[in-house]
Motif scaffolding. Structure first.
Motif, PDB file in Angstrom:
ATOM      1  N   ALA A  10       7.484   3.985   1.616  1.00 46.61           N
ATOM      2  CA  ALA A  10       6.171   4.592   1.974  1.00 46.61           C
ATOM      3  C   ALA A  10       6.597   5.181   3.428  1.00 46.61           C
ATOM      4  CB  ALA A  10       5.249   3.595   2.334  1.00 46.61           C
ATOM      5  N   ARG A  11       7.516   4.815   3.955  1.00 45.14           N
ATOM      6  CA  ARG A  11       8.023   5.777   5.257  1.00 45.14           C
ATOM      7  C   ARG A  11       8.600   7.010   4.824  1.00 45.14           C
ATOM      8  NH1 ARG A  11      10.418   1.990   7.980  1.00 45.14           N
ATOM      9  NH2 ARG A  11       8.435   1.448   9.341  1.00 45.14           N
ATOM     10  N   ARG A  12       9.304   6.925   3.837  1.00 41.58           N
ATOM     11  CA  ARG A  12      10.155   8.297   3.262  1.00 41.58           C
ATOM     12  C   ARG A  12       9.029   9.173   2.887  1.00 41.58           C
ATOM     13  NH1 ARG A  12      13.770   4.426   1.149  1.00 41.58           N
ATOM     14  NH2 ARG A  12      12.875   4.625  -1.008  1.00 41.58           N
ATOM     15  N   LEU A  13       7.909   8.697   2.178  1.00 35.65           N
ATOM     16  CA  LEU A  13       6.963   9.494   1.659  1.00 35.65           C
ATOM     17  C   LEU A  13       6.312  10.134   2.796  1.00 35.65           C
ATOM     18  CD1 LEU A  13       5.661  10.338  -1.162  1.00 35.65           C
ATOM     19  CD2 LEU A  13       3.887   8.364  -0.620  1.00 35.65           C
ATOM     20  N   ALA A  14       6.099   9.532   3.867  1.00 34.51           N
ATOM     21  CA  ALA A  14       5.206   9.960   5.021  1.00 34.51           C
ATOM     22  C   ALA A  14       6.315  10.825   5.873  1.00 34.51           C
ATOM     23  CB  ALA A  14       4.803   9.012   6.092  1.00 34.51           C
ATOM     24  N   ASP A  15       7.517  10.939   5.682  1.00 36.00           N
ATOM     25  CA  ASP A  15       8.480  11.484   6.243  1.00 36.00           C
ATOM     26  C   ASP A  15       8.503  13.006   5.557  1.00 36.00           C
ATOM     27  OD1 ASP A  15       9.031   9.798   8.504  1.00 36.00           O
ATOM     28  OD2 ASP A  15      11.002   9.121   7.471  1.00 36.00           O
ATOM     29  N   SER A  16       8.010  13.213   4.446  1.00 31.09           N
ATOM     30  CA  SER A  16       8.210  14.182   3.423  1.00 31.09           C
ATOM     31  C   SER A  16       6.883  15.030   3.523  1.00 31.09           C
ATOM     32  CB  SER A  16       8.496  13.846   1.999  1.00 31.09           C
ATOM     33  OG  SER A  16       7.359  13.258   1.389  1.00 31.09           O
ATOM     34  N   ALA A  17       5.872  14.722   4.381  1.00 34.77           N
ATOM     35  CA  ALA A  17       4.671  15.613   4.647  1.00 34.77           C
ATOM     36  C   ALA A  17       5.297  16.749   5.214  1.00 34.77           C
ATOM     37  CB  ALA A  17       3.765  14.658   5.257  1.00 34.77           C
ATOM     38  N   THR A  18       4.432  17.683   4.978  1.00 33.23           N
ATOM     39  CA  THR A  18       4.607  19.129   5.678  1.00 33.23           C
ATOM     40  C   THR A  18       3.352  19.540   6.579  1.00 33.23           C
ATOM     41  OG1 THR A  18       4.151  20.451   3.778  1.00 33.23           O
ATOM     42  CG2 THR A  18       6.575  19.722   4.195  1.00 33.23           C
ATOM     43  N   PRO A  19       3.409  20.672   7.329  1.00 34.81           N
ATOM     44  CA  PRO A  19       1.915  20.904   7.705  1.00 34.81           C
ATOM     45  C   PRO A  19       1.028  21.329   6.884  1.00 34.81           C
ATOM     46  CG  PRO A  19       3.803  21.688   9.307  1.00 34.81           C
ATOM     47  CD  PRO A  19       4.523  20.939   8.007  1.00 34.81           C
ATOM     48  N   GLY A  20      -0.386  20.875   6.760  1.00 34.95           N
ATOM     49  CA  GLY A  20      -1.071  21.213   5.833  1.00 34.95           C
ATOM     50  C   GLY A  20      -0.887  20.600   4.600  1.00 34.95           C
ATOM     51  N   ARG A  21       0.216  19.638   4.556  1.00 32.89           N
ATOM     52  CA  ARG A  21       0.163  18.846   3.033  1.00 32.89           C
ATOM     53  C   ARG A  21       0.616  17.593   3.315  1.00 32.89           C
ATOM     54  NH1 ARG A  21       0.512  16.536  -0.742  1.00 32.89           N
ATOM     55  NH2 ARG A  21       1.230  16.694  -2.576  1.00 32.89           N
ATOM     56  N   ARG A  22      -0.594  16.888   3.407  1.00 33.60           N
ATOM     57  CA  ARG A  22      -0.306  15.205   3.660  1.00 33.60           C
ATOM     58  C   ARG A  22       0.076  14.590   2.226  1.00 33.60           C
ATOM     59  NH1 ARG A  22      -5.641  14.038   5.498  1.00 33.60           N
ATOM     60  NH2 ARG A  22      -4.918  13.783   7.769  1.00 33.60           N
ATOM     61  N   ARG A  23       0.930  13.560   2.372  1.00 35.32           N
ATOM     62  CA  ARG A  23       1.114  12.775   1.260  1.00 35.32           C
ATOM     63  C   ARG A  23      -0.012  11.634   1.141  1.00 35.32           C
ATOM     64  NH1 ARG A  23       4.599  16.023  -1.583  1.00 35.32           N
ATOM     65  NH2 ARG A  23       6.295  16.647  -0.159  1.00 35.32           N
ATOM     66  N   LEU A  24       0.115  11.509  -0.225  1.00 33.47           N
ATOM     67  CA  LEU A  24      -1.019  10.270  -0.885  1.00 33.47           C
ATOM     68  C   LEU A  24      -0.273   9.488  -1.573  1.00 33.47           C
ATOM     69  CD1 LEU A  24      -3.102  12.625   0.161  1.00 33.47           C
ATOM     70  CD2 LEU A  24      -4.518  12.185  -1.655  1.00 33.47           C
ATOM     71  N   LEU A  25      -0.336   8.210  -1.182  1.00 40.02           N
ATOM     72  CA  LEU A  25       0.221   7.021  -2.195  1.00 40.02           C
ATOM     73  C   LEU A  25      -1.003   6.072  -2.596  1.00 40.02           C
ATOM     74  CD1 LEU A  25       2.211   4.641  -2.874  1.00 40.02           C
ATOM     75  CD2 LEU A  25       2.137   3.841  -0.456  1.00 40.02           C
ATOM     76  N   GLY A  26      -0.905   5.776  -3.929  1.00 39.96           N
ATOM     77  CA  GLY A  26      -1.929   5.133  -4.492  1.00 39.96           C
ATOM     78  C   GLY A  26      -1.397   3.547  -4.846  1.00 39.96           C
ATOM     79  N   ILE A  27      -2.160   2.740  -4.756  1.00 41.65           N
ATOM     80  CA  ILE A  27      -1.625   1.373  -5.219  1.00 41.65           C
ATOM     81  C   ILE A  27      -3.026   0.730  -6.219  1.00 41.65           C
ATOM     82  CG2 ILE A  27      -1.250  -0.962  -4.251  1.00 41.65           C
ATOM     83  CD1 ILE A  27      -0.110   0.118  -1.803  1.00 41.65           C
ATOM     84  N   THR A  28      -2.422   0.331  -7.293  1.00 44.77           N
ATOM     85  CA  THR A  28      -3.563   0.001  -8.415  1.00 44.77           C
ATOM     86  C   THR A  28      -2.992  -1.433  -8.912  1.00 44.77           C
ATOM     87  OG1 THR A  28      -4.815   0.907  -9.993  1.00 44.77           O
ATOM     88  CG2 THR A  28      -2.298   1.340 -10.358  1.00 44.77           C
ATOM     89  N   GLY A  29      -3.774  -1.640  -9.696  1.00 43.66           N
ATOM     90  CA  GLY A  29      -3.347  -2.963 -10.418  1.00 43.66           C
ATOM     91  C   GLY A  29      -4.955  -3.853 -10.560  1.00 43.66           C
ATOM     92  N   ALA A 119     -12.622   7.418   9.492  1.00 50.34           N
ATOM     93  CA  ALA A 119     -11.806   8.656  10.025  1.00 50.34           C
ATOM     94  C   ALA A 119     -10.604   8.826   9.830  1.00 50.34           C
ATOM     95  CB  ALA A 119     -12.421   8.673  11.432  1.00 50.34           C
ATOM     96  N   VAL A 120     -10.303   9.751   9.118  1.00 49.44           N
ATOM     97  CA  VAL A 120      -8.704  10.176   8.906  1.00 49.44           C
ATOM     98  C   VAL A 120      -8.458  11.468   9.637  1.00 49.44           C
ATOM     99  CG1 VAL A 120      -7.179  10.862   7.099  1.00 49.44           C
ATOM    100  CG2 VAL A 120      -9.102   9.210   6.552  1.00 49.44           C
ATOM    101  N   ALA A 121      -7.720  10.972  10.852  1.00 47.26           N
ATOM    102  CA  ALA A 121      -7.373  12.122  11.756  1.00 47.26           C
ATOM    103  C   ALA A 121      -6.422  13.216  11.042  1.00 47.26           C
ATOM    104  CB  ALA A 121      -6.503  11.591  12.877  1.00 47.26           C
ATOM    105  N   PRO A 122      -6.404  14.478  11.443  1.00 44.84           N
ATOM    106  CA  PRO A 122      -5.571  15.336  10.749  1.00 44.84           C
ATOM    107  C   PRO A 122      -4.255  15.354  10.936  1.00 44.84           C
ATOM    108  CG  PRO A 122      -6.902  16.385  12.756  1.00 44.84           C
ATOM    109  CD  PRO A 122      -7.374  15.144  12.276  1.00 44.84           C
ATOM    110  N   HIS A 123      -3.446  14.640  12.162  1.00 45.68           N
ATOM    111  CA  HIS A 123      -2.269  14.399  12.121  1.00 45.68           C
ATOM    112  C   HIS A 123      -1.499  13.632  11.533  1.00 45.68           C
ATOM    113  CE1 HIS A 123      -3.688  11.241  14.822  1.00 45.68           C
ATOM    114  NE2 HIS A 123      -2.359  10.693  14.672  1.00 45.68           N
ATOM    115  N   LEU A 124      -2.098  12.614  10.653  1.00 45.54           N
ATOM    116  CA  LEU A 124      -1.475  11.545   9.856  1.00 45.54           C
ATOM    117  C   LEU A 124      -0.786  11.989   8.673  1.00 45.54           C
ATOM    118  CD1 LEU A 124      -4.304   8.693  10.279  1.00 45.54           C
ATOM    119  CD2 LEU A 124      -2.197   8.987  11.410  1.00 45.54           C
ATOM    120  N   PRO A 125       0.286  11.809   8.304  1.00 48.65           N
ATOM    121  CA  PRO A 125       1.002  12.337   7.300  1.00 48.65           C
ATOM    122  C   PRO A 125       0.901  11.499   6.087  1.00 48.65           C
ATOM    123  CG  PRO A 125       2.641  11.093   8.425  1.00 48.65           C
ATOM    124  CD  PRO A 125       1.443  10.888   9.211  1.00 48.65           C
ATOM    125  N   LEU A 126       0.220  10.404   6.198  1.00 46.79           N
ATOM    126  CA  LEU A 126       0.157   9.725   4.908  1.00 46.79           C
ATOM    127  C   LEU A 126      -1.145   9.025   4.783  1.00 46.79           C
ATOM    128  CD1 LEU A 126       1.583   8.451   2.316  1.00 46.79           C
ATOM    129  CD2 LEU A 126       2.286   6.475   3.862  1.00 46.79           C
TER     130      LEU A 126
END
Length: 218
Positions: A10-29, A119-126
């Motif tokens: 999950a941390r690697r996914l957050a690290d791969s975010a870029t300005p204006g492009r947040r990463r989204l992780l889904g957990i299902t089951g 509230a999801v702040a704009p600076h959050l990468p994930l």
């Protein structure tokens, strides 16, 4: 997979975010498998770098379910607003720099969705989102998968999952007999729908009873 490795992924996914492009992780089951608690754990461990936005905020309100005659099927795919959920995910993927995105939550104490709760702040990468139908490919639900960078499928031994689900319903006020009836009819019908989507996940996690956290609220 060990929880430490899940956090690293999950941390690697957050690290791969870029300005204006947040990463989204889904957990299902299926219901009761532990996805809500896993999602909350990841967000807590990421310490200010992620937000949790559950799918359950898009439950239809009780009055609308009653109007549609679907009260006894609450939790089925057609008792949600999947188009609204997909629209929110699209907004979350491309955050605007000058303001938060507000998402709904589901309050189990009143069994109703509550708008503007998260509230999801704009600076959050994930953003971590969790729910039953993230991999469903029918109707408006089909839009969801393409909006998620990864989807993890969480599973649990069926007898243990059912026991925990019954306990959760009882915890939130259902009489034991009613909780058992609801789990073995409505919840398990939904679980079969979810199980059919398992092969579309990027990662499948199968917990033993000793490993899995209890369903949220227990």
């Amino acid at each position: 997979m060990h929880p430490r490795h899940l956090l690293s992924r999950a941390r690697r996914l957050a690290d791969s975010a870029t300005p204006g492009r947040r990463r989204l992780l889904g957990i299902t089951g299926p219901p009761g498998a532990g996805k809500s608690t896993l999602a909350a754990h990841l967000v807590a461990e990421l310490a200010g770098r992620a937000a949790l936005v559950p799918m359950d905020g898009f439950h239809l309100a009780g009055a609308e379910l009653s109007r549609l005659g679907r009260t006894d099927r609450k939790g089925a795919p057609d008792t949600f607003d999947p188009a609204g959920y997909a629209a929110l995910l699209a907004r979350l993927r491309t955050p605007e720099p000058d303001g938060a995105v507000y998402a709904p939550a589901f309050d189990r104490r009143i069994e109703e969705p509550v708008a503007g709760s998260i509230a999801v702040a704009p600076h959050l990468p994930l953003v971590v989102t969790e729910g039953n139908y993230l991999l469903l490919d029918a109707g408006p639900w089909a839009r969801v998968r393409a909006l998620l960078d990864e989807v993890w499928y969480v599973d649990l031994d069926t007898p243990e999952r059912l026991r925990r689900l019954i306990d959760r319903h009882e915890h939130f006020g259902r009489p034991r007999a009613d909780a058992e009836r609801f789990v073995h009819t409505s919840d398990e019908a939904n679980a079969r729908v979810v199980a059919a989507t398992r092969d579309r996940a990027d990662l499948v996690l199968t917990f033993t009873p000793d490993e899995a956290p209890p369903p949220t609220g227990c």
